[in-house]
Design an enzyme around this catalytic site. Structure first.
Site, mmCIF file in Angstrom:
data_model
loop_
_atom_site.group_PDB
_atom_site.id
_atom_site.type_symbol
_atom_site.label_atom_id
_atom_site.label_comp_id
_atom_site.label_asym_id
_atom_site.label_seq_id
_atom_site.Cartn_x
_atom_site.Cartn_y
_atom_site.Cartn_z
ATOM 1 N N ARG A 1 0.832 -1.215 0.000
ATOM 2 C CA ARG A 1 0.000 0.000 0.000
ATOM 3 C C ARG A 1 0.869 1.269 0.000
ATOM 4 N NH1 ARG A 1 -2.911 -3.796 -0.368
ATOM 5 N NH2 ARG A 1 -4.957 -4.076 0.565
ATOM 6 N N SER B 1 -10.072 -0.887 4.574
ATOM 7 C CA SER B 1 -9.207 -1.102 5.751
ATOM 8 C C SER B 1 -8.682 0.238 6.241
ATOM 9 C CB SER B 1 -8.012 -1.979 5.388
ATOM 10 O OG SER B 1 -8.431 -3.224 4.913
ATOM 11 N N GLU C 1 -3.813 3.186 7.036
ATOM 12 C CA GLU C 1 -3.710 3.055 5.582
ATOM 13 C C GLU C 1 -4.367 4.242 4.885
ATOM 14 O OE1 GLU C 1 -5.701 1.371 2.030
ATOM 15 O OE2 GLU C 1 -5.536 -0.402 3.295
HETATM 16 P P1 FAD Z 1 -8.946 8.909 -3.468
HETATM 17 O O1 FAD Z 1 -9.534 8.481 -2.174
HETATM 18 O O2 FAD Z 1 -9.681 9.920 -4.267
HETATM 19 O O3 FAD Z 1 -7.468 9.418 -3.217
HETATM 20 C C1 FAD Z 1 -6.573 8.704 -2.397
HETATM 21 C C2 FAD Z 1 -5.241 9.438 -2.393
HETATM 22 O O4 FAD Z 1 -4.674 9.403 -3.704
HETATM 23 C C3 FAD Z 1 -5.372 10.928 -2.049
HETATM 24 O O5 FAD Z 1 -4.233 11.301 -1.332
HETATM 25 C C4 FAD Z 1 -5.408 11.616 -3.414
HETATM 26 O O6 FAD Z 1 -4.907 12.938 -3.360
HETATM 27 C C5 FAD Z 1 -4.517 10.720 -4.242
HETATM 28 N N1 FAD Z 1 -4.911 10.647 -5.656
HETATM 29 C C6 FAD Z 1 -6.051 10.109 -6.147
HETATM 30 N N2 FAD Z 1 -6.054 10.186 -7.484
HETATM 31 C C7 FAD Z 1 -4.891 10.756 -7.847
HETATM 32 C C8 FAD Z 1 -4.306 11.125 -9.098
HETATM 33 N N3 FAD Z 1 -4.922 10.903 -10.262
HETATM 34 N N4 FAD Z 1 -3.095 11.722 -9.085
HETATM 35 C C9 FAD Z 1 -2.453 11.962 -7.921
HETATM 36 N N5 FAD Z 1 -2.943 11.648 -6.718
HETATM 37 C C10 FAD Z 1 -4.152 11.054 -6.672
HETATM 38 N N6 FAD Z 1 -7.813 -0.715 -1.288
HETATM 39 C C11 FAD Z 1 -7.055 -1.796 -1.583
HETATM 40 O O7 FAD Z 1 -5.862 -1.651 -1.899
HETATM 41 N N7 FAD Z 1 -7.557 -3.059 -1.531
HETATM 42 C C12 FAD Z 1 -8.846 -3.293 -1.210
HETATM 43 O O8 FAD Z 1 -9.277 -4.443 -1.183
HETATM 44 C C13 FAD Z 1 -9.682 -2.188 -0.898
HETATM 45 N N8 FAD Z 1 -10.966 -2.365 -0.536
HETATM 46 C C14 FAD Z 1 -11.756 -1.293 -0.244
HETATM 47 C C15 FAD Z 1 -13.095 -1.517 0.094
HETATM 48 C C16 FAD Z 1 -13.923 -0.447 0.385
HETATM 49 C C17 FAD Z 1 -15.367 -0.723 0.746
HETATM 50 C C18 FAD Z 1 -13.420 0.875 0.319
HETATM 51 C C19 FAD Z 1 -14.326 2.046 0.587
HETATM 52 C C20 FAD Z 1 -12.091 1.105 -0.006
HETATM 53 C C21 FAD Z 1 -11.237 0.026 -0.288
HETATM 54 N N9 FAD Z 1 -9.882 0.212 -0.620
HETATM 55 C C22 FAD Z 1 -9.112 -0.884 -0.943
HETATM 56 C C23 FAD Z 1 -9.285 1.551 -0.607
HETATM 57 C C24 FAD Z 1 -9.500 2.356 -1.924
HETATM 58 O O9 FAD Z 1 -10.510 1.768 -2.699
HETATM 59 C C25 FAD Z 1 -8.220 2.418 -2.744
HETATM 60 O O10 FAD Z 1 -7.180 2.997 -1.996
HETATM 61 C C26 FAD Z 1 -8.402 3.237 -4.032
HETATM 62 O O11 FAD Z 1 -7.285 3.074 -4.870
HETATM 63 C C27 FAD Z 1 -8.611 4.724 -3.795
HETATM 64 O O12 FAD Z 1 -8.948 5.297 -5.040
HETATM 65 P P2 FAD Z 1 -9.664 6.704 -5.138
HETATM 66 O O13 FAD Z 1 -9.722 7.086 -6.578
HETATM 67 O O14 FAD Z 1 -10.963 6.669 -4.427
HETATM 68 O O15 FAD Z 1 -8.636 7.618 -4.367
HETATM 69 N N1 EPU Z 2 -10.020 -11.259 10.949
HETATM 70 C C1 EPU Z 2 -10.586 -11.382 12.193
HETATM 71 N N2 EPU Z 2 -11.556 -10.484 12.551
HETATM 72 C C2 EPU Z 2 -11.970 -9.486 11.731
HETATM 73 C C3 EPU Z 2 -11.372 -9.359 10.464
HETATM 74 C C4 EPU Z 2 -10.387 -10.270 10.093
HETATM 75 O O1 EPU Z 2 -10.252 -12.264 12.965
HETATM 76 O O2 EPU Z 2 -12.850 -8.725 12.132
HETATM 77 C C5 EPU Z 2 -8.979 -12.240 10.563
HETATM 78 C C6 EPU Z 2 -9.601 -13.525 9.994
HETATM 79 O O3 EPU Z 2 -8.829 -14.599 10.460
HETATM 80 C C7 EPU Z 2 -9.402 -13.363 8.496
HETATM 81 C C8 EPU Z 2 -8.097 -12.570 8.433
HETATM 82 O O4 EPU Z 2 -8.147 -11.693 9.562
HETATM 83 O O5 EPU Z 2 -9.273 -14.601 7.864
HETATM 84 C C9 EPU Z 2 -7.948 -11.745 7.153
HETATM 85 O O6 EPU Z 2 -9.116 -10.986 6.928
HETATM 86 P P1 EPU Z 2 -9.572 -10.565 5.448
HETATM 87 O O7 EPU Z 2 -9.446 -11.718 4.514
HETATM 88 O O8 EPU Z 2 -10.878 -9.884 5.541
HETATM 89 O O9 EPU Z 2 -8.471 -9.561 4.978
HETATM 90 P P2 EPU Z 2 -7.693 -8.394 5.733
HETATM 91 O O10 EPU Z 2 -6.306 -8.861 6.007
HETATM 92 O O11 EPU Z 2 -8.482 -7.894 6.886
HETATM 93 C C10 EPU Z 2 -6.689 -7.371 3.564
HETATM 94 C C11 EPU Z 2 -6.613 -6.032 2.907
HETATM 95 C C12 EPU Z 2 -7.909 -5.723 2.187
HETATM 96 C C13 EPU Z 2 -8.143 -6.783 1.133
HETATM 97 C C14 EPU Z 2 -8.221 -8.149 1.818
HETATM 98 C C15 EPU Z 2 -8.335 -9.283 0.833
HETATM 99 C C16 EPU Z 2 -5.073 -4.687 4.178
HETATM 100 C C17 EPU Z 2 -4.892 -3.577 5.138
HETATM 101 N N3 EPU Z 2 -6.322 -5.006 3.887
HETATM 102 O O12 EPU Z 2 -7.680 -7.281 4.591
HETATM 103 O O13 EPU Z 2 -7.778 -4.462 1.550
HETATM 104 O O14 EPU Z 2 -9.337 -6.549 0.426
HETATM 105 O O15 EPU Z 2 -7.005 -8.361 2.589
HETATM 106 O O16 EPU Z 2 -7.125 -9.454 0.186
HETATM 107 O O17 EPU Z 2 -4.093 -5.231 3.681
HETATM 108 C C18 EPU Z 2 -8.075 -2.120 1.851
HETATM 109 O O18 EPU Z 2 -6.863 -1.990 1.622
HETATM 110 O O19 EPU Z 2 -8.828 -1.142 2.062
HETATM 111 C C19 EPU Z 2 -8.659 -3.456 1.868
HETATM 112 C C20 EPU Z 2 -9.950 -3.679 2.132
#
Ligand code: FAD
Ligand code: EPU
Length: 338
Positions: free
Chosen positions: A164, A238, A334
């Site tokens: 990240r 996250s 994050e």
């Molecule tokens: P923004 O929130 O608009 O911006 C984030 C940052 O990037 C800000 O600092 C902004 O200034 C900068 N930025 C954005 N666009 C640009 C650009 N074009 N040029 C320069 N800077 C820029 N992330 C994961 O990695 N894995 C996941 O599984 C995941 N699951 C998610 C689930 C949910 C329900 C939610 C709400 C979020 C999740 N995220 C996850 C986090 C998020 O989706 C990602 O970080 C995504 O890439 C953010 O994109 P955005 O366009 O919304 O960025």
């Molecule tokens: N767990 C718990 N309790 C909870 C949540 C998780 O015990 O409330 C334990 C469980 O054992 C589970 C393990 O944690 O199996 C992992 O949980 P999960 O698979 O939901 O993934 P995560 O590690 O919590 C990460 C990323 C997610 C990404 C998922 C799937 C980070 C910070 N988060 O979550 O990314 O979608 O893996 O790959 O690395 C994000 O970055 O915003 C994000 C959602």
């Protein structure tokens, strides 16, 4: 390009937090962005490039110019026997882009289905899920330096990707607008189904021979079952990273907490599941006013309606302190605090 004043950012962030931008404009091309950067009125105004707003936490009004990136366009630009190179505008919705690639039969992004946000933030965050990160398919990006207006290409090495992390969150923080990203996708898919519940979900779906389409569907199903939909409950995914600890620290924790959830890393260190640590401290499902910890995923902080950015920050500090006290592990945020 139209600049509006005193704009509420509530509809522009998935935490659904209210904060006002002094100035706000959306740009659809590099030329439009340059035109506004050339305007003397905004020369010394702080600027924030915004994508889908799915990884920001607004803690106060933004006394500057918010520039929403709306650059569109998806083009296949070249190919060889094994790969296809696809360029996408930074303002394209990430999931729609993934779906486009799957429709075309291009592999590599299927595990990253349903991540909110736009293409432009994908390298900035090095987004990741289900055993895949964007660095695995990233080829190059083009970005405009906001001060000196140079157009710079960054290859994978120059982005300094980490978990990240990228150079845009550190050395070049707030200095560039990412305009477009080129991905190198596979014509011959290498399926990655080893992570977590993907195989179980494929089995449940009755899939015998995985395909990029069925893996994408499995990921969508798993994500929908545990992550809150921002259209219903405000959140930014996250809130913290999964912390990395040494082998010694992991062994110490394992002795005291045999159930600890951890994954070995290549260098001998371990990654701990922060969701587990937070849940063990009793936070899962916690709610104070409209700020809370999600009931199905303790790593996700939520806004049930009218929480303020400060309420979420305050809750996050309480979570950090209790995890530190119980496990001696420091959680790192994050989400980008604005
Ligand atoms: P923004 O929130 O608009 O911006 C984030 C940052 O990037 C800000 O600092 C902004 O200034 C900068 N930025 C954005 N666009 C640009 C650009 N074009 N040029 C320069 N800077 C820029 N992330 C994961 O990695 N894995 C996941 O599984 C995941 N699951 C998610 C689930 C949910 C329900 C939610 C709400 C979020 C999740 N995220 C996850 C986090 C998020 O989706 C990602 O970080 C995504 O890439 C953010 O994109 P955005 O366009 O919304 O960025
Ligand atoms: N767990 C718990 N309790 C909870 C949540 C998780 O015990 O409330 C334990 C469980 O054992 C589970 C393990 O944690 O199996 C992992 O949980 P999960 O698979 O939901 O993934 P995560 O590690 O919590 C990460 C990323 C997610 C990404 C998922 C799937 C980070 C910070 N988060 O979550 O990314 O979608 O893996 O790959 O690395 C994000 O970055 O915003 C994000 C959602």
């Amino acid at each position: 390009m139209k600049v509006t004043e005193n704009v509420s950012l509530r509809q522009y962030n998935t935490f659904n937090l209210d904060a006002t931008a002094r100035y706000f404009a959306a740009f659809h091309s590099r030329e439009a962005l340059e035109a506004i950067l050339d305007d003397p009125q905004y020369k010394h105004t702080p600027k924030l490039i915004l994508g889908g707003g799915s990884n920001i936490l607004l803690t106060k009004d933004f006394d500057g110019l918010v520039l929403k990136n709306e650059i569109k366009g998806i083009h296949t630009i070249s190919e060889d026997d094994d790969h296809v190179y696809v360029r996408a505008g930074a303002g394209e919705n990430w999931h729609q882009f993934v779906m486009h690639c799957i429709e075309k039969g291009y592999a590599g992004l299927e595990n990253l289905s349903l991540i909110p946000g736009n293409v432009g933030a994908s390298p900035m965050q090095n987004i990741g899920a289900y055993g895949v990160e964007i660095k695995d398919t990233f080829n190059e990006l083009e970005a405009l330096h906001l001060q000196d207006r140079t157009l710079v290409s960054f290859n994978k090495e120059a982005c300094a990707f980490g978990y990240r992390e990228s150079v845009f969150k550190h050395q070049y923080k707030d200095q560039f607008a990412i305009l477009q990203v080129i991905y190198r996708l596979n014509k011959k898919p290498v399926f990655n189904t080893s992570y977590g519940a993907i195989e179980q979900e494929l089995e449940r779906m009755g899939v015998k021979e995985p395909s990029i389409r069925s893996i994408s569907r499995a990921v969508i199903n798993i994500r929908s079952s545990k992550l809150p939909n921002p259209a219903e409950i405000g959140n930014a995914g996250s809130f913290f990273k999964n912390p990395e600890v040494t082998k010694e620290k992991y062994e110490e924790l394992k002795l005291a907490f045999p159930e600890v959830v951890a994954y070995p890393l290549p260098g001998g260190h371990y990654k701990l599941a922060a969701g587990w640590l937070i849940e063990q401290c009793g936070w899962k499902g916690y709610r104070n006013g409209d700020a809370g910890v999600h009931a199905r995923q303790a790593l996700v902080l939520v806004n049930y309606g009218h929480a303020k950015g400060e309420d979420i920050v305050e809750l996050s500090w309480q979570v950090v302190e209790s995890v530190k006290e119980k496990f001696g592990v420091a959680l790192e945020r994050e989400v980008n605090i604005i």
